[in-house]
Design an enzyme around this catalytic site. Structure first.
Site, PDB file in Angstrom:
ATOM      1  N   ASP A  37     -15.563  -3.639  -0.824  1.00 16.37           N
ATOM      2  CA  ASP A  37     -15.028  -3.112   0.438  1.00 16.37           C
ATOM      3  C   ASP A  37     -16.196  -2.879   1.383  1.00 16.37           C
ATOM      4  OD1 ASP A  37     -12.510  -3.072  -0.778  1.00 16.37           O
ATOM      5  OD2 ASP A  37     -12.799  -1.034  -1.520  1.00 16.37           O
ATOM      6  N   ASP A  83       0.850  -1.184   0.000  1.00 19.42           N
ATOM      7  CA  ASP A  83       0.000   0.000   0.000  1.00 19.42           C
ATOM      8  C   ASP A  83       0.890   1.239   0.000  1.00 19.42           C
ATOM      9  OD1 ASP A  83      -2.128  -1.730   0.186  1.00 19.42           O
ATOM     10  OD2 ASP A  83      -2.416  -1.436   2.337  1.00 19.42           O
TER      11      ASP A  83
END
Length: 224
Positions: A126, A7
């Site tokens: 998500d 990330d």
């Protein structure tokens, strides 16, 4: 299958808790590229792009040229999809762009599948409170992950389910939420959010679900 996660935020490799609180930061991404080099697939997310606060496109291009990656974060148009693929991405992760005004944008999904091929697309689920969230998990819709799978299954290579409540917490992934999703599709299904042990990865594998792991790797709980 274990899929390591990289990330990016502010030009650095980071780990966040529930997408909000940064707890780890690494300046040198080359160390992690080297450590992940033997994996068949790595997940690469531009968090700044996902949140609309910036871009790490130059680093994304570098890493995607060195590792087999599925790339996501702020990819919300056909042009952005093609840019990621041209940068070397094996697959592109789409989430926010698939929902418009609270409704599923199946027209875009179909268009992208016909343009770049469904095998190059991974759709993100998500989930916050059982509902799909968008824009870096900042906006929560009324759409359930199950409904999203049922509506968009024809136009992707698989689905990435992230349990936002446990993301980055190392509290474990709730297997009960993934079982009905596994039953809803024959495509690849990937789980993320709180995975902390090899046993969890094995348990997911038994359900034919792959695992994206970040925090547990960076904390040294799961060696790579």
């Amino acid at each position: 299958m274990l899929i390591p996660s990289i990330d990016l935020m502010g030009g650095k490799v980071v780990q966040l808790v529930q997408g909000r609180r940064k707890t780890l930061e690494f300046d040198d991404f080359h160390e992690w590229v080297n450590r992940f080099s033997k994996y068949p697939l790595v997940q690469l997310i531009d968090l700044d792009a996902a949140m609309g606060t910036g871009s790490n496109s130059a680093i994304v291009k570098q890493i995607a040229g060195m590792l087999p990656c599925q790339v996501g974060g702020g990819i919300r148009s056909q042009e952005a999809v093609q840019t990621a693929l041209d940068a070397g991405a094996r697959r592109v992760i789409l989430g926010s762009s698939l929902i418009a005004d609270g409704h599923l944008n199946s027209r875009l999904a179909e268009k992208l599948a016909s343009t770049v091929g469904a095998n190059r697309l991974l759709f993100a689920l998500d989930a916050v409170g059982g509902r799909v969230s968008t824009h870096g998990w900042r906006k929560v819709t009324e759409i359930t992950p199950l409904r999203m799978i049922q509506a968009l299954d024809s136009w992707c290579d698989g689905f990435l389910y992230t349990h936002v409540e446990t993301e980055g917490t190392l509290q474990g992934f709730p297997l009960d939420v993934i079982r009905p999703l596994r039953e809803a599709t024959e495509r690849q299904l990937i789980a993320a959010g709180g995975i902390r042990s090899r046993q969890e990865i094995d348990d997911l594998h038994a359900l034919r679900v792959d695992a994206v792991v970040g925090m547990a790797i960076y904390r040294g709980l799961i060696p790579v």
